[in-house]
Design a protein around this motif. Structure first.
Motif, PDB file in Angstrom:
ATOM      1  N   VAL A 142       0.856  -1.186   0.000  1.00 56.10           N
ATOM      2  CA  VAL A 142       0.000   0.000   0.000  1.00 56.10           C
ATOM      3  C   VAL A 142       0.891   1.235   0.000  1.00 56.10           C
ATOM      4  O   VAL A 142       1.865   1.296   0.762  1.00 56.10           O
ATOM      5  N   PHE A 168      -5.995   4.873 -10.796  1.00 52.08           N
ATOM      6  CA  PHE A 168      -6.363   3.550 -11.303  1.00 52.08           C
ATOM      7  C   PHE A 168      -5.818   3.315 -12.717  1.00 52.08           C
ATOM      8  O   PHE A 168      -5.866   2.204 -13.230  1.00 52.08           O
ATOM      9  N   GLY A 169      -5.295   4.366 -13.335  1.00 49.41           N
ATOM     10  CA  GLY A 169      -4.625   4.189 -14.616  1.00 49.41           C
ATOM     11  C   GLY A 169      -3.213   3.623 -14.469  1.00 49.41           C
ATOM     12  O   GLY A 169      -2.584   3.261 -15.462  1.00 49.41           O
ATOM     13  N   VAL A 182      -2.712  -1.042  -9.524  1.00 54.70           N
ATOM     14  CA  VAL A 182      -3.530  -0.430  -8.471  1.00 54.70           C
ATOM     15  C   VAL A 182      -4.913  -1.075  -8.467  1.00 54.70           C
ATOM     16  O   VAL A 182      -5.591  -1.089  -9.493  1.00 54.70           O
ATOM     17  N   LYS A 183      -5.321  -1.622  -7.336  1.00 56.44           N
ATOM     18  CA  LYS A 183      -6.631  -2.276  -7.236  1.00 56.44           C
ATOM     19  C   LYS A 183      -7.497  -1.706  -6.128  1.00 56.44           C
ATOM     20  O   LYS A 183      -8.604  -2.204  -5.882  1.00 56.44           O
ATOM     21  N   GLY A 184      -7.001  -0.691  -5.421  1.00 55.27           N
ATOM     22  CA  GLY A 184      -7.807  -0.088  -4.374  1.00 55.27           C
ATOM     23  C   GLY A 184      -7.332   1.323  -4.101  1.00 55.27           C
ATOM     24  O   GLY A 184      -6.167   1.656  -4.369  1.00 55.27           O
ATOM     25  N   LEU A 185      -8.235   2.155  -3.608  1.00 56.77           N
ATOM     26  CA  LEU A 185      -7.908   3.559  -3.350  1.00 56.77           C
ATOM     27  C   LEU A 185      -8.837   4.069  -2.261  1.00 56.77           C
ATOM     28  O   LEU A 185     -10.047   3.848  -2.324  1.00 56.77           O
ATOM     29  N   ALA A 205      -3.230   3.873  -1.858  1.00 53.37           N
ATOM     30  CA  ALA A 205      -3.495   3.028  -3.021  1.00 53.37           C
ATOM     31  C   ALA A 205      -2.971   1.624  -2.762  1.00 53.37           C
ATOM     32  O   ALA A 205      -1.832   1.466  -2.297  1.00 53.37           O
ATOM     33  N   ALA A 206      -3.809   0.638  -3.067  1.00 54.74           N
ATOM     34  CA  ALA A 206      -3.404  -0.764  -2.908  1.00 54.74           C
ATOM     35  C   ALA A 206      -2.765  -1.254  -4.203  1.00 54.74           C
ATOM     36  O   ALA A 206      -3.360  -1.141  -5.277  1.00 54.74           O
ATOM     37  N   ILE A 207      -1.559  -1.798  -4.077  1.00 52.37           N
ATOM     38  CA  ILE A 207      -0.805  -2.309  -5.224  1.00 52.37           C
ATOM     39  C   ILE A 207      -0.787  -3.831  -5.138  1.00 52.37           C
ATOM     40  O   ILE A 207      -0.316  -4.386  -4.133  1.00 52.37           O
ATOM     41  N   LYS A 208      -1.260  -4.479  -6.161  1.00 48.66           N
ATOM     42  CA  LYS A 208      -1.265  -5.938  -6.096  1.00 48.66           C
ATOM     43  C   LYS A 208       0.153  -6.486  -6.270  1.00 48.66           C
ATOM     44  O   LYS A 208       1.033  -5.794  -6.808  1.00 48.66           O
ATOM     45  N   PRO A 209       0.400  -7.702  -5.802  1.00 47.65           N
ATOM     46  CA  PRO A 209       1.737  -8.280  -5.990  1.00 47.65           C
ATOM     47  C   PRO A 209       2.059  -8.426  -7.476  1.00 47.65           C
ATOM     48  O   PRO A 209       1.169  -8.684  -8.296  1.00 47.65           O
ATOM     49  N   MET A 226      -5.115   2.073 -19.695  1.00 48.63           N
ATOM     50  CA  MET A 226      -4.632   3.091 -18.755  1.00 48.63           C
ATOM     51  C   MET A 226      -5.784   3.826 -18.051  1.00 48.63           C
ATOM     52  O   MET A 226      -6.523   3.217 -17.311  1.00 48.63           O
ATOM     53  N   PHE A 227      -5.955   5.117 -18.351  1.00 44.66           N
ATOM     54  CA  PHE A 227      -6.891   5.924 -17.584  1.00 44.66           C
ATOM     55  C   PHE A 227      -8.345   5.646 -17.974  1.00 44.66           C
ATOM     56  O   PHE A 227      -9.257   6.189 -17.381  1.00 44.66           O
ATOM     57  N   LEU A 275     -12.597   2.636  -2.440  1.00 47.35           N
ATOM     58  CA  LEU A 275     -13.086   1.764  -3.502  1.00 47.35           C
ATOM     59  C   LEU A 275     -12.003   0.745  -3.810  1.00 47.35           C
ATOM     60  O   LEU A 275     -10.839   1.101  -3.968  1.00 47.35           O
ATOM     61  N   GLU A 276     -12.398  -0.514  -3.898  1.00 51.42           N
ATOM     62  CA  GLU A 276     -11.405  -1.529  -4.259  1.00 51.42           C
ATOM     63  C   GLU A 276     -12.061  -2.562  -5.171  1.00 51.42           C
ATOM     64  O   GLU A 276     -13.279  -2.743  -5.166  1.00 51.42           O
ATOM     65  N   PHE A 277     -11.233  -3.220  -5.954  1.00 52.43           N
ATOM     66  CA  PHE A 277     -11.696  -4.201  -6.927  1.00 52.43           C
ATOM     67  C   PHE A 277     -11.050  -5.546  -6.624  1.00 52.43           C
ATOM     68  O   PHE A 277      -9.858  -5.607  -6.295  1.00 52.43           O
ATOM     69  N   PHE A 311      -7.459  -4.178  -1.242  1.00 47.57           N
ATOM     70  CA  PHE A 311      -6.457  -3.910  -0.202  1.00 47.57           C
ATOM     71  C   PHE A 311      -5.948  -5.200   0.431  1.00 47.57           C
ATOM     72  O   PHE A 311      -4.757  -5.324   0.708  1.00 47.57           O
ATOM     73  N   SER A 318      -3.288  -6.836  -1.555  1.00 43.97           N
ATOM     74  CA  SER A 318      -1.957  -6.211  -1.529  1.00 43.97           C
ATOM     75  C   SER A 318      -1.074  -6.817  -0.447  1.00 43.97           C
ATOM     76  O   SER A 318       0.122  -6.564  -0.406  1.00 43.97           O
ATOM     77  N   LEU A 367      -0.959 -10.146  -0.034  1.00 44.62           N
ATOM     78  CA  LEU A 367      -0.675 -11.518  -0.483  1.00 44.62           C
ATOM     79  C   LEU A 367       0.598 -11.556  -1.327  1.00 44.62           C
ATOM     80  O   LEU A 367       1.079 -10.530  -1.815  1.00 44.62           O
TER      81      LEU A 367
END
Lengths: 366, 366, 366, 366
Positions: C213, C242-243, C247-250, C301-305, D229-230, D250-252, D256, D259, D261
């Protein structure tokens, strides 16, 4: 902010006359479209200077470098970016402009708008040179349209007081349009070309310049492109065409002349011909209610005479706040109309592809 | 999709000729601006039908109801929404249109575009009636501009073959522009008004219709409005003006005529007058490089003759796929040019305010 | 179509991982702003690979070439275009991707979307490499903001299961933010950096990868940036953030945690301190009703692995339509979080400048 | 300016809590789509206040009046405009707000942004009431999607500290989603509903309020929606969802949590099942590279606790520039999460339709 146009297709142009390079980013092209870069170069060559006695002596190779957007010769869904290096820029020619704005140029208005920070060399971002990347974009769009039966073509309808013939707006064909694009001077009638060249040469000899009118057609259009009201074909083409330097007027179909007619003269009756609904005449220029009717698109753009002159002109000194004179200028086009012909085609092709994509009916993979 | 225009100011128009109502949402107005609704009504009355022998017999109260966006008489930062109820709609008049598209109308193209789902009553969304909410928006914008010294005004420059006088494009004043807006018929010369009315009456007597040209000015503009290339004042005004039904041509300054001149004739020399930089002539129509020069804005729009005629016309039957005739039509304007004069002003005022907001130099709270 | 964002400021990004170049066009920058290119390079270096054991072995010089938009070291009103050549691209590494989409990458979705025409080399347009031009744009915007007292700064708030300390969201200062940007690993606590590096090294040893994060702050903001509803600061930042790939969460302010609180706990009381209206706490993250409150902006912002692994993975063969396995992959980042820290800052800086320009209150020439 | 979102589909919302009316203009809907207004009303009723002990006592009929865009029960290609009259507005309730901004509301920021001209009654344009027209728009879009096999459905995933069950993100069905929408309280588990209602009642008894998390799914999506992208699905949904008042996160997919894992845990392996490419798990939430994968879309939005409290709160007096207290407030929702469930669905449905239209693959006339 607005060196871009388009909705589904966004065309962003950048560069100044004497910056390191100029270029274009085309975002939203359909994927999988083969692009013939030789054909693009041929299109751009029609705009290139130095090809005729009517144009500037400045030589530009103008070979666009593709940075992205093509993969194995086809559009790949990513933005197509192309850059043209500025190699033949002689900045010294333009030093005085910073203080003495050239009449009928953007020098004065840009100076005020940008608080004096604008790039004054060769007109900066307002230079006609920026139409080179527009031609690149239009050439790409034209190939995608051509693959689906749409052809865009223009000619120099008038230069100064010399008129060219026109095509019949009802029956004009793709072959007719293509035939003009292969000529050294973009007229339908060769006699008109000669007369126009003579008129330009005469103006040049006087240190003066000429303008003219460019007429553009598109054939093979489906019925139904264009959106209501402010998204109509006229408005969308206007946004692109008025973005071309020196364009000061635009009309569709019978246009200004049509406004002098009665409704009974200007209305185009519908008829069924070979099972297809057409109009007998084409005063509407292929657009009704802002939407394509399937008849040939017809438009004319007025190009003002080149502002740069081999004559002394009256101006002001920005630093002194007083009247001044501008000496005669060298290297320039006494008439840009012939070179602007493919530029108009480019703008129209780009808008038509954008509208087709926006319609939701674009045939992918055709 | 595109019944809206603008960038910082988004003007979205909705409605059909015979739907429950028509209206407009104006998003992005500066907050805190008093809006005089009587003045708005007076502006809209200039467009309203039924005021003169030249216009349709349809009566419309056209009192806009403000749904939102005003608080204590001032704009409050929220979108300004106004609705006009459609009360005098006689749907029966238009029944045959569903099958027999009227020449020079959007009936055919809309039918194809929308797969037959379009509202055919009175032209639906393509009706000239949709210019009423545009006038509302323009009247609001004009007040905000006027408070800051900018005045927009237009006149019927030609109707058919009759010309009005024009204002001097260098010296035209706000008072001159306002004087036309108070006249029953929007010409500078009263003699022209009479001649135009006579020409319209004659056309009407023949069951025919007339078009014309509207010339519009704006004075008091700062230098520097407009963005480069596709965001230039010409293109931005074009987007709005070509959204007005029946507009088929648009030119700025010397326009098409200017394209026949030499550069030495068409260039406008800069001069310092009273410490201010101006041009001696105004062939550029107040726009250089797409950016306002501080000189009066000058533009002309070509209005095609009203398509609806009291004459039989040739068309097709969509259901039968064969030729057909359309009987003469009643209630309509033999010439919409006089009513379109404030509509052009409205479009221009809205665009100018949008450009000023976009420039970042708009004087809030003035 | 959407490799661009912004309203008054349009940022258009182009390029593919292995195309000739990648780059950005920034349209709408205020004119006259000096840009320190060394400072831009320093900002971009924070994103560059090869700086730490946590990042990919691919070396990129990533020196942006400025094609246009600067004149005598200052922005000139024309679009600022910068290009980065792709020099260290080894296409051979990626050949199998065309047939076997990598889990958690865009390979499969892009293949379907573009009908197989997408550039598969290194992820094509979906590559994290495209964040380099975003950093260029953000670095430029950050300079313009810094000149007016606004500082944006982020840190790696968590990587895997290791947490960094945070700044006080009420009192955080520009100096605190800048101090993180100078560190080799972007955490507030050096102990956290060590622990994170250890966790990354351990994952790498297993052939695995980590996410995390990123927390970002902006201080010095005026009250009033942001537009109502869909133009609120949260939505506008989200569009940009999100662009960024991965990034999968904010969340803003107390975000997801705040949703578990009562109103009496989450509401931030207003207070007058030194004549200025502030809030005692900052659960709102500096945004109320989508509009800046003048308190520090706080977002995470959540960053996926990283999807690419040094492990065999299950996938499918697109050509055979059957299950397949993907061999372990080499050159990649086991954790992109540290390199993504300046990317998040860049996106936030660009959006804040855009919103300020849109507000009409941007102080030109400051 | 930004009370609108969308690209091919433009949704413009207007109104203030206590203005004459609120409403929406939806421009760009495909033509020929039957719209069941009873179904729209049923959708909107799920958002309407006064249905449960958890919601405000304010009664609103909220029957939208269709002004345009429908013809013979089907969309006709013209903008669809709907207005809801504000009938139960008690302005007197809100008089003190003009001077004492409510914590966690937009009162303060709007006051500064609009120079005091904003409509303070009931939150003005920032009121949650503006989500009613968004629900109208979403309900219309949902019908068009449902006709083509796409179903959107949400539930209250948490309220305060109470969790609902969730659906399996791989196997969730349209029927499961629809079943929640028919319940009086939008949870999957009835026991959770009871517990949530109890937690809300307890907070209300204390004069306090609750927030929560809404989880939303969409099933039946084609592969390939979303732009790079955007323009990715995450960013486009974010633009709409953050436009809903009180959304702060907001998350997909795994969001979170994901992130934290390793890549080997978070990556979703591709498999061929019944000849179709799917993923075994759905941590990506149906979006890879911003583009739909064909797996269920999964997202969660964090809703902050209702700011209005039946408790005294600390604030400031804008006129006096000193600290002040705000008395307890009456009529309000102690928890808006249940009513916000259809609002989230509406935003998601609108964005999905917009993206489908933008893709060029939307099946017209399905």
């Amino acid at each position: 902010m607005s060196s871009q146009f388009g909705h589904q297709l966004k065309i962003s142009i950048f560069g100044q006359s004497h910056s390191a390079g100029i270029g274009v980013v085309i975002d939203g092209l359909p994927a999988g479209e083969p692009i013939d870069l030789d054909e693009v170069a041929a299109f751009m060559a029609r705009r290139a200077p130095g090809n005729s006695p009517a144009s500037t002596a400045r030589k530009e190779a103008d070979i666009p470098q593709i940075l992205s957007g093509l993969y194995e010769g086809r559009t790949c869904g990513a933005p197509l970016a192309a850059v043209i290096a500025n190699t033949d820029a002689r900045s010294g020619d333009y030093a005085a402009i910073a203080d003495k704005p050239r009449p009928a140029h953007a020098d004065f208005t840009a100076h005020v708008k940008y608080g004096g920070a604008n790039d004054v060399r060769g007109g900066g971002h307002f230079s006609g040179r920026l139409t080179a990347p527009l031609c690149f974009a239009g050439a790409v769009c034209a190939q995608i349209l051509a693959r689906r039966g749409i052809t865009v073509g223009a000619h120099a309808a008038t230069i100064g007081t010399t008129f060219d013939e026109s095509f019949d707006p009802v029956t004009v064909t793709a072959d007719e349009l293509r035939s003009v694009s292969k000529k050294p001077f973009p007229t339908i009638s060769d006699a008109s070309a000669e007369a126009m060249l003579a008129e330009i040469a005469e103006a040049k000899a006087r240190g003066d310049s000429m303008g003219g009118v460019i007429e553009c057609f598109a054939v093979g259009l489906p019925v139904g492109l264009g959106e209501p009201m402010f998204g109509g074909v006229e408005g969308r083409i206007a946004e692109a065409v008025f973005g071309i330097p020196a364009v000061k007027g635009l009309e569709f179909g019978s246009g200004f002349y049509g406004s002098t007619l009665c409704g009974s003269e200007n209305n185009d009756p519908f008829r069924v011909v070979d099972g297809r609904i057409v109009t007998e005449t084409n005063n509407h220029g292929g657009i009704l209610g802002g939407i394509t009717s399937g008849m040939p698109l017809v438009l004319r753009a007025a190009i003002k005479p080149t502002p740069t002159l081999m004559q002394e002109q009256q101006t002001v000194s920005l630093s002194l706040g007083e009247n001044a004179t501008l000496p005669p200028k060298g290297r320039h086009d006494p008439c840009i109309v012939p070179r602007a012909v493919p530029v108009i085609e480019a703008a129209v092709a780009a808008v038509l592809l954008d509208l087709w994509l926006e319609s939701g009916d674009f045939p992918k993979g055709a």
